[in-house]
Design a protein around this motif. Structure first.
Motif, PDB file in Angstrom:
ATOM      1  N   ILE A  38       0.537  -1.159  -0.589  1.00 44.87           N
ATOM      2  CA  ILE A  38       0.366   0.599   0.257  1.00 44.87           C
ATOM      3  C   ILE A  38       1.176   1.521   0.218  1.00 44.87           C
ATOM      4  CG2 ILE A  38      -1.678  -0.911   0.518  1.00 44.87           C
ATOM      5  CD1 ILE A  38      -1.068   0.048   3.832  1.00 44.87           C
ATOM      6  N   GLY A  62      -4.661 -11.381   1.045  1.00 41.93           N
ATOM      7  CA  GLY A  62      -3.273 -10.377   0.471  1.00 41.93           C
ATOM      8  C   GLY A  62      -2.182  -9.797   1.447  1.00 41.93           C
ATOM      9  N   SER A  68       1.420  -4.388   5.536  1.00 46.11           N
ATOM     10  CA  SER A  68       0.014  -3.365   5.450  1.00 46.11           C
ATOM     11  C   SER A  68      -0.821  -3.922   7.079  1.00 46.11           C
ATOM     12  CB  SER A  68      -1.100  -3.798   4.793  1.00 46.11           C
ATOM     13  OG  SER A  68      -0.860  -5.108   4.016  1.00 46.11           O
ATOM     14  N   GLU A  85      -2.312 -15.237   2.023  1.00 53.25           N
ATOM     15  CA  GLU A  85      -0.976 -15.394   0.990  1.00 53.25           C
ATOM     16  C   GLU A  85      -1.120 -16.922   0.168  1.00 53.25           C
ATOM     17  OE1 GLU A  85       0.671 -12.957  -0.727  1.00 53.25           O
ATOM     18  OE2 GLU A  85       0.741 -14.530  -1.422  1.00 53.25           O
ATOM     19  N   ASN A  86      -0.832 -16.640  -1.006  1.00 53.97           N
ATOM     20  CA  ASN A  86      -1.101 -18.041  -1.866  1.00 53.97           C
ATOM     21  C   ASN A  86       0.562 -18.452  -2.317  1.00 53.97           C
ATOM     22  OD1 ASN A  86      -1.194 -15.680  -3.821  1.00 53.97           O
ATOM     23  ND2 ASN A  86      -2.626 -18.053  -4.836  1.00 53.97           N
ATOM     24  N   ARG A  90       6.492 -14.981  -0.561  1.00 50.46           N
ATOM     25  CA  ARG A  90       5.780 -14.123   0.617  1.00 50.46           C
ATOM     26  C   ARG A  90       5.809 -14.740   1.756  1.00 50.46           C
ATOM     27  NH1 ARG A  90       3.541  -9.970  -4.986  1.00 50.46           N
ATOM     28  NH2 ARG A  90       5.286  -9.970  -5.809  1.00 50.46           N
ATOM     29  N   ASP A 113      -5.241 -20.455  -1.795  1.00 47.76           N
ATOM     30  CA  ASP A 113      -5.599 -19.482  -2.702  1.00 47.76           C
ATOM     31  C   ASP A 113      -6.829 -19.367  -1.129  1.00 47.76           C
ATOM     32  OD1 ASP A 113      -7.125 -18.596  -5.176  1.00 47.76           O
ATOM     33  OD2 ASP A 113      -8.766 -19.525  -4.401  1.00 47.76           O
ATOM     34  N   ALA A 114      -7.258 -17.767  -1.482  1.00 43.59           N
ATOM     35  CA  ALA A 114      -7.727 -16.992  -0.733  1.00 43.59           C
ATOM     36  C   ALA A 114      -9.299 -16.941  -0.736  1.00 43.59           C
ATOM     37  CB  ALA A 114      -7.960 -14.929  -1.208  1.00 43.59           C
ATOM     38  N   ASP A 133      -7.024  -6.505  -0.733  1.00 40.84           N
ATOM     39  CA  ASP A 133      -5.549  -6.024  -1.290  1.00 40.84           C
ATOM     40  C   ASP A 133      -5.390  -7.504  -2.399  1.00 40.84           C
ATOM     41  OD1 ASP A 133      -3.914  -4.632  -2.248  1.00 40.84           O
ATOM     42  OD2 ASP A 133      -2.818  -4.671  -0.758  1.00 40.84           O
TER      43      ASP A 133
HETATM   44  N1  SAH Z   1      -1.547  -5.543   1.471  1.00 41.54           N
HETATM   45  C1  SAH Z   1      -0.277  -5.910   1.323  1.00 41.54           C
HETATM   46  C2  SAH Z   1      -0.395  -6.346  -0.283  1.00 41.54           C
HETATM   47  C3  SAH Z   1      -0.455  -7.668  -1.536  1.00 41.54           C
HETATM   48  S1  SAH Z   1       0.486  -7.170  -3.215  1.00 41.54           S
HETATM   49  C4  SAH Z   1       0.811  -5.045   1.885  1.00 41.54           C
HETATM   50  O1  SAH Z   1       0.018  -3.303   0.757  1.00 41.54           O
HETATM   51  O2  SAH Z   1       1.901  -4.230   2.185  1.00 41.54           O
HETATM   52  C5  SAH Z   1      -1.247  -8.548  -3.316  1.00 41.54           C
HETATM   53  C6  SAH Z   1      -1.320 -10.215  -2.620  1.00 41.54           C
HETATM   54  O3  SAH Z   1      -2.123 -10.857  -3.585  1.00 41.54           O
HETATM   55  C7  SAH Z   1       0.283 -10.969  -3.144  1.00 41.54           C
HETATM   56  O4  SAH Z   1       1.226 -11.017  -2.075  1.00 41.54           O
HETATM   57  C8  SAH Z   1       0.220 -11.947  -3.953  1.00 41.54           C
HETATM   58  O5  SAH Z   1       0.641 -13.020  -3.907  1.00 41.54           O
HETATM   59  C9  SAH Z   1      -1.434 -11.958  -3.011  1.00 41.54           C
HETATM   60  N2  SAH Z   1      -2.504 -12.782  -3.818  1.00 41.54           N
HETATM   61  C10 SAH Z   1      -2.916 -12.867  -5.384  1.00 41.54           C
HETATM   62  N3  SAH Z   1      -3.366 -13.429  -5.259  1.00 41.54           N
HETATM   63  C11 SAH Z   1      -4.395 -14.160  -4.614  1.00 41.54           C
HETATM   64  C12 SAH Z   1      -5.063 -15.781  -4.319  1.00 41.54           C
HETATM   65  N4  SAH Z   1      -5.634 -15.744  -5.074  1.00 41.54           N
HETATM   66  N5  SAH Z   1      -5.090 -15.360  -3.037  1.00 41.54           N
HETATM   67  C13 SAH Z   1      -3.977 -15.465  -2.149  1.00 41.54           C
HETATM   68  N6  SAH Z   1      -3.205 -14.225  -2.205  1.00 41.54           N
HETATM   69  C14 SAH Z   1      -3.029 -13.311  -3.746  1.00 41.54           C
END
Ligand code: SAH
Ligand code: MG
Length: 219
Positions: A38, A62, A68, A85-86, A90, A113-114, A133
Motif C-alpha cells: 500500500i 493479500g 500492511s 496469502e498464496n 512471500r 488461495d484466498a 488487496d
Molecule cells: N496488502 C499488502 C500487499 C498485497 S499485494 C501490503 O500492502 O503490504 C497482493 C498479494 O495478493 C500478493 O502478494 C499476491 O501473491 C496475493 N494474492 C494474489 N492472488 C491471491 C490469491 N488468489 N489468494 C491469496 N493471495 C493472493
C-alpha cells in the motif's frame, strides 16, 4: 487531474509524520523488491480509519510480505489480524517479518488461495474490518464470501480499484490482456453500488480505495 493527485500526495507527505523508522525500512525493502504494498496515502488513510473505528478482529486478503498487516497491528495494539496469502516466496518473507516485528501472536497467516481459505472459515467468528488487496479479478467473490463473516457495523476497504488509472479508460483503450480485469473491476463496482443492503464510496487514494459498509443500521 492526475497531476493534482500527485501534488496532493507530495504535499501530504510534508504535513504528516512518516511511519516508524523500522517500518520504513520494511517499506523500502518491499518497494525495492517490487512488492506492491500500500502507498503512503493509503497508509495514512488506513491509520485514520482504524483509529476512528477501532476494530478488534481484522481480516486481510493479500498479505504479500506482511507490511500492511504489521502497519495495522501497530495502529491497533488490541486488535487481532488474520491475513491470507498464496505465493510461497512471500509467505516465507511474511513469516520472517511477523517474527522480526514481534507480531507473530497478533497476526495469523493463512496459507492458500484466498477464495478457498474464505470458504473454509468458521462463520461463527466475525470480523469488524476487512482489507481486500489480493487477486484483482476476484474481488466480487471475496466480497460475497465476506458478507457471511462480518458484523453488521463492519467496514470493508478494497485497494487498487483504479488499476493505475486504467479503470477510468474506455475498455477499447485497454490492452487486450488487461480487458478481463478491467471489466471485472467495473462489474464489481456496479455490483457493490447496486447492492441494496450496502453503501459504498470510491476514493482516489493511492491506487483507488473502495469503502463498503452495511447501510441499514438506522432502519
Ligand atoms: N496488502 C499488502 C500487499 C498485497 S499485494 C501490503 O500492502 O503490504 C497482493 C498479494 O495478493 C500478493 O502478494 C499476491 O501473491 C496475493 N494474492 C494474489 N492472488 C491471491 C490469491 N488468489 N489468494 C491469496 N493471495 C493472493
Ligand atoms: Mg494494494
Amino acid at each position: 487531474m492526475e497531476d493534482f493527485i500527485k501534488r496532493f500526495d507530495i504535499f501530504s507527505d510534508t504535513v504528516y509524520e512518516d511511519i516508524d523508522p523500522d517500518l520504513l525500512s520494511l517499506e523500502k525493502e518491499a518497494v525495492s523488491n517490487e512488492v506492491p504494498i500500500i502507498r503512503k496515502s493509503t497508509q495514512r488513510f488506513l491509520r485514520w480509519l482504524l483509529m476512528a473505528k477501532k476494530p478488534e478482529n481484522i481480516l486481510e486478503i493479500g498479505t504479500a510480505v506482511g507490511f500492511s498487516s504489521i502497519l495495522m497491528a501497530r495502529f491497533l495494539p488490541k486488535a487481532h489480524i488474520d491475513t491470507i496469502e498464496n505465493f510461497e516466496p512471500r509467505l516465507i518473507e511474511a513469516r520472517e517479518n511477523f517474527k522480526r516485528f514481534k507480531e507473530g501472536e497478533r497476526i495469523t497467516l493463512f496459507e492458500g488461495d484466498a477464495s478457498e481459505v474464505l470458504s473454509g472459515f468458521d462463520k461463527g467468528y466475525k470480523y469488524d474490518f476487512v482489507f481486500i488487496d489480493a487477486a484483482k479479478g476476484q474481488y466480487s467473490d471475496y466480497f460475497n464470501k465476506i458478507k457471511e463473516l462480518i458484523f453488521d457495523d463492519a467496514v470493508i476497504a478494497c485497494d487498487n480499484i483504479l488499476q493505475e488509472g486504467s479503470l477510468l479508460d474506455s475498455r477499447f483503450a485497454v490492452k487486450r490482456r488487461d480487458r478481463t480485469i478491467h471489466q471485472r473491476m467495473r462489474d464489481f463496482l456496479h455490483e457493490v453500488a447496486d447492492e441494496g443492503e450496502y453503501v459504498s464510496t470510491l476514493l482516489p487514494i493511492g491506487d483507488g480505495l473502495l469503502l463498503i459498509s452495511k447501510g441499514d443500521k438506522n432502519e
